[in-house]
Design an enzyme around this catalytic site. Structure first.
Site, PDB file in Angstrom:
ATOM      1  N   HIS A  45     -79.288  -1.478 -77.941  1.00  0.00           N
ATOM      2  CA  HIS A  45     -77.902  -1.202 -78.353  1.00  0.00           C
ATOM      3  C   HIS A  45     -77.802   0.177 -79.031  1.00  0.00           C
ATOM      4  O   HIS A  45     -76.873   0.413 -79.802  1.00  0.00           O
ATOM      5  CB  HIS A  45     -77.357  -2.297 -79.283  1.00  0.00           C
ATOM      6  CG  HIS A  45     -77.084  -3.597 -78.568  1.00  0.00           C
ATOM      7  ND1 HIS A  45     -75.818  -4.006 -78.219  1.00  0.00           N
ATOM      8  CD2 HIS A  45     -77.914  -4.565 -78.110  1.00  0.00           C
ATOM      9  CE1 HIS A  45     -75.886  -5.188 -77.612  1.00  0.00           C
ATOM     10  NE2 HIS A  45     -77.149  -5.539 -77.528  1.00  0.00           N
ATOM     11  N   ALA A 135     -81.309 -11.437 -65.455  1.00  0.00           N
ATOM     12  CA  ALA A 135     -82.300 -11.727 -66.498  1.00  0.00           C
ATOM     13  C   ALA A 135     -82.414 -10.582 -67.494  1.00  0.00           C
ATOM     14  O   ALA A 135     -83.266 -10.599 -68.370  1.00  0.00           O
ATOM     15  CB  ALA A 135     -83.653 -12.006 -65.863  1.00  0.00           C
ATOM     16  N   SER A 139     -81.214  -5.786 -62.361  1.00  0.00           N
ATOM     17  CA  SER A 139     -81.071  -5.895 -60.906  1.00  0.00           C
ATOM     18  C   SER A 139     -79.836  -5.120 -60.466  1.00  0.00           C
ATOM     19  O   SER A 139     -79.793  -4.587 -59.352  1.00  0.00           O
ATOM     20  CB  SER A 139     -80.943  -7.362 -60.486  1.00  0.00           C
ATOM     21  OG  SER A 139     -79.719  -7.919 -60.927  1.00  0.00           O
ATOM     22  N   SER A 140     -78.841  -5.023 -61.361  1.00  0.00           N
ATOM     23  CA  SER A 140     -77.608  -4.317 -60.985  1.00  0.00           C
ATOM     24  C   SER A 140     -77.875  -2.820 -60.803  1.00  0.00           C
ATOM     25  O   SER A 140     -77.389  -2.212 -59.841  1.00  0.00           O
ATOM     26  CB  SER A 140     -76.516  -4.551 -62.022  1.00  0.00           C
ATOM     27  OG  SER A 140     -76.924  -4.103 -63.295  1.00  0.00           O
ATOM     28  N   ASP A 184     -79.980   2.093 -67.887  1.00  0.00           N
ATOM     29  CA  ASP A 184     -80.496   1.295 -66.771  1.00  0.00           C
ATOM     30  C   ASP A 184     -80.659   2.154 -65.524  1.00  0.00           C
ATOM     31  O   ASP A 184     -81.667   2.100 -64.830  1.00  0.00           O
ATOM     32  CB  ASP A 184     -79.530   0.145 -66.440  1.00  0.00           C
ATOM     33  CG  ASP A 184     -79.334  -0.789 -67.610  1.00  0.00           C
ATOM     34  OD1 ASP A 184     -80.000  -0.608 -68.643  1.00  0.00           O
ATOM     35  OD2 ASP A 184     -78.480  -1.700 -67.481  1.00  0.00           O
TER      36      ASP A 184
END
Ligand code: ADP
Ligand code: MG
Length: 395
Positions: A45, A135, A139-140, A184
């Site tokens: 965060h 999870a 994956s996105s 990400d």
């Protein structure tokens, strides 16, 4: 060892994927691309506060066989969705606020490219993946970034890595409606074997730091609690807002700008809840800098263990984003001999990572399974994380 509780992830069969592409579209793909999921080692965060993060790209990846079309149609099929059947979306119909289901992560990239005046055409795509979905292993981003890399290569956009990541992020933020920072996508695009990425999320710069755990006799276990809190999205939005409010009250642009040295006196100006929220952000970002310094200097990676434990305590007590299922796994891992362990990802479930000596990996993993069973939590899924390369053409 067949009775190991540490799983070896299924690998993606590229030949089978190409065969499936042929069956779906009665054509040959122009190429095959892959992009990895990621796990964050420390710094949670902090990304939407201008702070530091330290992810690695995983060996698990999403793989896309792709053929360029002459029109504006995107057809995409995924082994994980719709029983593998293709869905079709015309790129000219894609708008912010539209509902494209999981295909948003694909057509959103085309939309983002068009926003940048890049010439787009449609694509036929067949996907397979061994990144666990939902999870917290991104994956996105593996999906949006494999598509961005493929589209850029096929149409000769000649984009640098950061812009490829930007396209993936725009697809997620603006078309899929998922409010993520850039971590990400940068991790998925820029990963390097045997390295972690220390990312300054304000300057958007990446320092590759050595993270060759096997050479040091170490393993990073990923312990998926297989639980996700249904309010995770709302809680995430609340933490973002608290961070903004704390920064505003302290008169700084972002919490990144609060100096660590005078932290205690600075935070005294905040009401108790915001004080704890801000303390987490500032100290976790500092823990990334500290870990980055140790790794960059070639120190024993075991030395980052205490930083992982401190990060977990901070997420549990100050940011309040852990839940009993992950706290149980973190405590069990440390009690069983892990050098350090912490929840990773947005929180309210998801995965714990544990830094362990290779020859203790199995016993730590077993201790986690036992602890979960004792509390009647779901049986965790456990694998070894290996710092791997980023999005690339593989055929
Ligand atoms: P995470 O990124 O942590 O795995 P998210 O909720 O951000 O979780 O992203 C998961 C979503 O991404 C899925 O619900 C789906 O819409 C999309 N997605 C990810 N991987 C695939 C895939 N291989 N095929 C189709 N959709 C996928
Ligand atoms: Mg995601």
């Amino acid at each position: 060892m067949s009775d190991s509780v540490i799983r070896t992830p299924d690998s993606v069969d590229f030949d089978e994927l190409v065969d499936r592409f042929r069956q779906l579209y009665d054509a040959e793909p122009d190429g095959v691309w892959a992009a990895p999921g990621r796990v964050n080692v420390v710094g949670e965060h902090t990304d939407y506060n201008g702070g530091f993060v330290l992810p690695i790209a995983l060996a698990q990846h999403t793989v896309a066989a792709v053929h360029r079309r002459d029109d504006s149609l995107v057809r995409v099929a995924s082994t994980s969705m719709n029983d593998g059947a293709a869905v079709s979306v015309d790129l000219t119909d894609v708008t912010e606020g539209g509902d494209y289901g999981w295909a948003a992560y694909v057509v959103g990239v085309g939309w983002a490219a068009a926003q940048r005046d890049l010439p787009t055409t449609g694509l036929d795509i067949a996907l397979d993946s061994n990144v666990p979905v939902g999870a917290g292993l991104s994956s996105s981003a593996a999906l949006s970034c494999v598509i961005a890399r493929a589209w850029s290569d096929l149409l000769g956009w000649g984009l640098d890595e950061q812009t490829v990541a930007d396209l993936g992020r725009d697809a997620e933020n603006k078309i899929a409606g998922a409010p993520t920072g850039l971590m990400d996508q940068l991790a998925s695009v820029c990963g390097q074997e045997g390295h972690a990425m220390q990312i300054d999320t304000r300057a958007v710069t990446i320092t590759q730091v050595p993270f060759d755990l096997p050479t040091a006799g170490l393993t990073l276990l990923v312990i998926d609690s297989r639980t996700e809190h249904s309010h995770a999205d709302g809680e995430y939005a609340e933490r973002r807002q608290s961070s903004q409010e704390a920064a505003l009250r302290l008169g700084v642009r972002e919490l990144r700008d609060v100096p660590l040295e005078s932290l205690a006196t600075t935070l005294d100006k905040l009401p108790p809840l915001l004080r704890r929220r801000a303390r987490h952000v500032v100290t976790d970002s500092a823990r990334v800098e500290e870990a980055g310094k140790l790794l960059l200097a070639g120190d024993d990676p075991r030395r980052i263990g205490p930083l992982l434990n401190a990060s977990h305590a901070s997420m549990r007590d100050d940011y309040e984003i852990t839940v009993p299922t992950v706290d149980t796994l973190q405590e069990a891992a440390v009690a069983a001999g892990a050098h350090g362990a912490r929840m990773t990802g947005g929180g309210f479930g998801g995965c714990v990572i544990a830094l362990v000596d290779q020859d203790e990996a199995e016993s730590v993993a077993r201790a986690c399974v036992r602890a979960a069973a004792d509390r009647e939590h779901p049986t965790p899924a456990i694998f070894r994380a290996v710092a791997s390369g980023g999005a690339d053409r593989i055929r």
